[in-house]
Scaffold this motif. Structure first.
Motif, PDB file in Angstrom:
ATOM      1  N   CYS A 151       0.886  -1.213  -0.197  1.00  0.00           N
ATOM      2  CA  CYS A 151       0.020  -0.155  -0.070  1.00  0.00           C
ATOM      3  C   CYS A 151       0.999   1.094   0.119  1.00  0.00           C
ATOM      4  O   CYS A 151       1.940   1.429   0.655  1.00  0.00           O
ATOM      5  N   GLY A 152       0.549   2.343  -0.658  1.00  0.00           N
ATOM      6  CA  GLY A 152       1.212   3.484  -0.633  1.00  0.00           C
ATOM      7  C   GLY A 152       1.036   4.486   0.313  1.00  0.00           C
ATOM      8  O   GLY A 152       1.759   5.517   0.588  1.00  0.00           O
ATOM      9  N   PHE A 153       0.101   4.093   1.376  1.00  0.00           N
ATOM     10  CA  PHE A 153      -0.266   4.968   2.280  1.00  0.00           C
ATOM     11  C   PHE A 153      -0.022   4.322   3.800  1.00  0.00           C
ATOM     12  O   PHE A 153      -0.059   2.929   3.796  1.00  0.00           O
ATOM     13  N   HIS A 154       0.192   4.993   4.915  1.00  0.00           N
ATOM     14  CA  HIS A 154       0.173   4.293   6.061  1.00  0.00           C
ATOM     15  C   HIS A 154      -0.965   5.381   6.833  1.00  0.00           C
ATOM     16  O   HIS A 154      -0.982   6.442   6.594  1.00  0.00           O
ATOM     17  N   ILE A 155      -1.352   4.637   8.192  1.00  0.00           N
ATOM     18  CA  ILE A 155      -2.302   5.449   8.932  1.00  0.00           C
ATOM     19  C   ILE A 155      -1.798   6.581   9.501  1.00  0.00           C
ATOM     20  O   ILE A 155      -0.560   6.711  10.067  1.00  0.00           O
ATOM     21  N   GLY A 156      -2.422   7.825   9.561  1.00  0.00           N
ATOM     22  CA  GLY A 156      -1.892   9.012  10.099  1.00  0.00           C
ATOM     23  C   GLY A 156      -1.088   9.747   8.969  1.00  0.00           C
ATOM     24  O   GLY A 156      -0.784  10.825   9.325  1.00  0.00           O
ATOM     25  N   GLN A 157      -1.077   9.256   7.852  1.00  0.00           N
ATOM     26  CA  GLN A 157      -0.326  10.355   6.734  1.00  0.00           C
ATOM     27  C   GLN A 157      -1.263  11.389   6.258  1.00  0.00           C
ATOM     28  O   GLN A 157      -2.307  11.142   6.084  1.00  0.00           O
ATOM     29  N   ILE A 158      -0.462  12.419   6.093  1.00  0.00           N
ATOM     30  CA  ILE A 158      -1.450  13.735   5.449  1.00  0.00           C
ATOM     31  C   ILE A 158      -1.137  13.585   4.037  1.00  0.00           C
ATOM     32  O   ILE A 158      -0.391  13.421   3.503  1.00  0.00           O
ATOM     33  N   ILE A 159      -2.280  13.590   3.443  1.00  0.00           N
ATOM     34  CA  ILE A 159      -2.423  13.500   1.864  1.00  0.00           C
ATOM     35  C   ILE A 159      -2.940  14.555   1.314  1.00  0.00           C
ATOM     36  O   ILE A 159      -2.472  14.961  -0.002  1.00  0.00           O
ATOM     37  N   LYS A 160      -3.158  15.460   2.154  1.00  0.00           N
ATOM     38  CA  LYS A 160      -3.563  16.908   1.169  1.00  0.00           C
ATOM     39  C   LYS A 160      -3.580  17.974   2.214  1.00  0.00           C
ATOM     40  O   LYS A 160      -3.993  17.780   3.580  1.00  0.00           O
ATOM     41  N   GLU A 161      -2.910  19.188   2.096  1.00  0.00           N
ATOM     42  CA  GLU A 161      -2.982  20.298   3.054  1.00  0.00           C
ATOM     43  C   GLU A 161      -3.240  21.640   2.535  1.00  0.00           C
ATOM     44  O   GLU A 161      -3.015  21.693   0.998  1.00  0.00           O
ATOM     45  N   LYS A 162      -3.921  22.563   3.376  1.00  0.00           N
ATOM     46  CA  LYS A 162      -4.244  23.785   2.757  1.00  0.00           C
ATOM     47  C   LYS A 162      -3.980  24.786   3.906  1.00  0.00           C
ATOM     48  O   LYS A 162      -4.335  24.559   4.884  1.00  0.00           O
ATOM     49  N   LYS A 163      -3.280  25.862   3.579  1.00  0.00           N
ATOM     50  CA  LYS A 163      -2.781  26.867   4.532  1.00  0.00           C
ATOM     51  C   LYS A 163      -4.160  27.745   4.775  1.00  0.00           C
ATOM     52  O   LYS A 163      -4.512  28.326   3.803  1.00  0.00           O
ATOM     53  N   VAL A 198      -6.279  13.572   6.593  1.00  0.00           N
ATOM     54  CA  VAL A 198      -5.412  12.422   7.049  1.00  0.00           C
ATOM     55  C   VAL A 198      -5.924  10.990   6.905  1.00  0.00           C
ATOM     56  O   VAL A 198      -7.136  10.844   7.166  1.00  0.00           O
ATOM     57  N   ILE A 199      -5.227  10.132   6.536  1.00  0.00           N
ATOM     58  CA  ILE A 199      -5.693   8.636   6.446  1.00  0.00           C
ATOM     59  C   ILE A 199      -5.902   8.267   7.710  1.00  0.00           C
ATOM     60  O   ILE A 199      -5.157   8.158   8.744  1.00  0.00           O
ATOM     61  N   THR A 200      -7.304   7.688   7.857  1.00  0.00           N
ATOM     62  CA  THR A 200      -7.742   7.086   9.250  1.00  0.00           C
ATOM     63  C   THR A 200      -7.928   5.542   9.305  1.00  0.00           C
ATOM     64  O   THR A 200      -8.031   5.038   9.902  1.00  0.00           O
ATOM     65  N   GLY A 201      -8.074   5.147   7.895  1.00  0.00           N
ATOM     66  CA  GLY A 201      -8.361   3.822   7.729  1.00  0.00           C
ATOM     67  C   GLY A 201      -7.988   3.088   6.312  1.00  0.00           C
ATOM     68  O   GLY A 201      -7.953   3.925   5.484  1.00  0.00           O
ATOM     69  N   LEU A 202      -7.499   1.779   6.557  1.00  0.00           N
ATOM     70  CA  LEU A 202      -7.113   1.181   5.082  1.00  0.00           C
ATOM     71  C   LEU A 202      -7.771  -0.317   5.350  1.00  0.00           C
ATOM     72  O   LEU A 202      -7.973  -0.622   6.263  1.00  0.00           O
ATOM     73  N   PHE A 203      -8.356  -0.311   4.011  1.00  0.00           N
ATOM     74  CA  PHE A 203      -9.038  -1.825   3.858  1.00  0.00           C
ATOM     75  C   PHE A 203      -8.971  -2.267   2.630  1.00  0.00           C
ATOM     76  O   PHE A 203      -8.598  -1.481   1.691  1.00  0.00           O
ATOM     77  N   TYR A 204      -9.069  -3.579   2.441  1.00  0.00           N
ATOM     78  CA  TYR A 204      -8.914  -4.234   0.969  1.00  0.00           C
ATOM     79  C   TYR A 204     -10.092  -4.627   0.629  1.00  0.00           C
ATOM     80  O   TYR A 204     -10.902  -5.177   1.267  1.00  0.00           O
ATOM     81  N   ASP A 205     -10.494  -4.131  -0.660  1.00  0.00           N
ATOM     82  CA  ASP A 205     -11.760  -4.350  -1.160  1.00  0.00           C
ATOM     83  C   ASP A 205     -11.633  -5.790  -2.066  1.00  0.00           C
ATOM     84  O   ASP A 205     -10.858  -5.542  -3.485  1.00  0.00           O
ATOM     85  N   PHE A 206     -12.163  -6.888  -2.151  1.00  0.00           N
ATOM     86  CA  PHE A 206     -11.947  -7.979  -2.875  1.00  0.00           C
ATOM     87  C   PHE A 206     -12.583  -7.999  -4.061  1.00  0.00           C
ATOM     88  O   PHE A 206     -12.260  -8.651  -5.061  1.00  0.00           O
ATOM     89  N   ASN A 207     -13.714  -7.380  -4.043  1.00  0.00           N
ATOM     90  CA  ASN A 207     -14.685  -7.465  -5.439  1.00  0.00           C
ATOM     91  C   ASN A 207     -13.925  -6.628  -6.414  1.00  0.00           C
ATOM     92  O   ASN A 207     -14.002  -6.817  -7.485  1.00  0.00           O
ATOM     93  N   THR A 208     -13.313  -5.484  -6.072  1.00  0.00           N
ATOM     94  CA  THR A 208     -12.619  -4.824  -7.256  1.00  0.00           C
ATOM     95  C   THR A 208     -11.220  -4.995  -6.927  1.00  0.00           C
ATOM     96  O   THR A 208     -10.185  -4.445  -7.917  1.00  0.00           O
ATOM     97  N   ASN A 209     -10.531  -5.745  -6.233  1.00  0.00           N
ATOM     98  CA  ASN A 209      -9.223  -6.030  -5.996  1.00  0.00           C
ATOM     99  C   ASN A 209      -8.287  -4.741  -5.940  1.00  0.00           C
ATOM    100  O   ASN A 209      -7.290  -4.733  -6.580  1.00  0.00           O
ATOM    101  N   LYS A 210      -8.769  -3.837  -5.039  1.00  0.00           N
ATOM    102  CA  LYS A 210      -7.978  -2.655  -4.836  1.00  0.00           C
ATOM    103  C   LYS A 210      -7.872  -2.115  -3.242  1.00  0.00           C
ATOM    104  O   LYS A 210      -8.777  -2.671  -2.473  1.00  0.00           O
ATOM    105  N   ILE A 211      -6.952  -1.620  -2.777  1.00  0.00           N
ATOM    106  CA  ILE A 211      -6.582  -1.007  -1.300  1.00  0.00           C
ATOM    107  C   ILE A 211      -7.402   0.272  -1.423  1.00  0.00           C
ATOM    108  O   ILE A 211      -7.082   1.063  -2.196  1.00  0.00           O
ATOM    109  N   ASN A 212      -8.518   0.455  -0.521  1.00  0.00           N
ATOM    110  CA  ASN A 212      -8.987   1.613  -0.340  1.00  0.00           C
ATOM    111  C   ASN A 212      -8.699   2.207   1.120  1.00  0.00           C
ATOM    112  O   ASN A 212      -8.096   1.559   1.942  1.00  0.00           O
ATOM    113  N   HIS A 213      -8.994   3.755   1.313  1.00  0.00           N
ATOM    114  CA  HIS A 213      -8.779   4.250   2.375  1.00  0.00           C
ATOM    115  C   HIS A 213      -9.906   5.149   2.724  1.00  0.00           C
ATOM    116  O   HIS A 213     -10.516   5.403   1.996  1.00  0.00           O
ATOM    117  N   THR A 214      -9.935   5.489   3.895  1.00  0.00           N
ATOM    118  CA  THR A 214     -10.814   6.490   4.627  1.00  0.00           C
ATOM    119  C   THR A 214     -10.094   7.688   5.056  1.00  0.00           C
ATOM    120  O   THR A 214      -8.678   7.238   5.544  1.00  0.00           O
TER     121      THR A 214
END
Length: 78
Positions: A31-43, A53-69
Motif C-alpha cells: 500500500c502507498g499509504f499508512h495510517i496518520g499520513q497527511i495526503i492533502k494540506e491547505k494553509k 489524514v488517512i484514518t483507515g485502510l481496507f482491502y476490497d476483494f470485489n474490485t481487487n483494490k486497497i481503499n482508504h478512509t
C-alpha cells in the motif's frame, strides 16, 4: 515478520492463521499509504493548516483494490 510466522508455526497454528498474517503483511507493504499520513494540506491563515489524514485502510476483494478512509482536521503548526 519472520519471528511472528515462526512463532505461529512452532505453536501449531492452523495454516489459515499464518497465511492470513503473511497476507496482511504484504498488503501493508504494497500500500502507498499508512495510517496518520497527511495526503492533502491547505494553509488557512497564520500557522494553521487544514489537512486530510488517512484514518483507515481496507482491502476490497470485489474490485481487487486497497481503499482508504480520510478525515479533515485543522492543525496548528508550531
Amino acid at each position: 515478520m519472520f519471528k511472528l510466522i515462526l512463532n505461529l508455526l512452532l505453536n501449531r497454528a492452523s495454516a489459515k492463521e499464518w497465511q492470513l498474517q503473511i497476507g496482511a503483511h504484504l498488503l501493508k507493504k504494497g500500500c502507498g499509504f499508512h495510517i496518520g499520513q497527511i495526503i492533502k494540506e491547505k494553509k488557512l491563515y497564520g500557522k494553521r493548516y487544514r489537512v486530510k489524514v488517512i484514518t483507515g485502510l481496507f482491502y476490497d476483494f470485489n474490485t481487487n483494490k486497497i481503499n482508504h478512509t480520510a478525515e479533515n482536521k485543522v492543525l496548528d503548526a508550531d
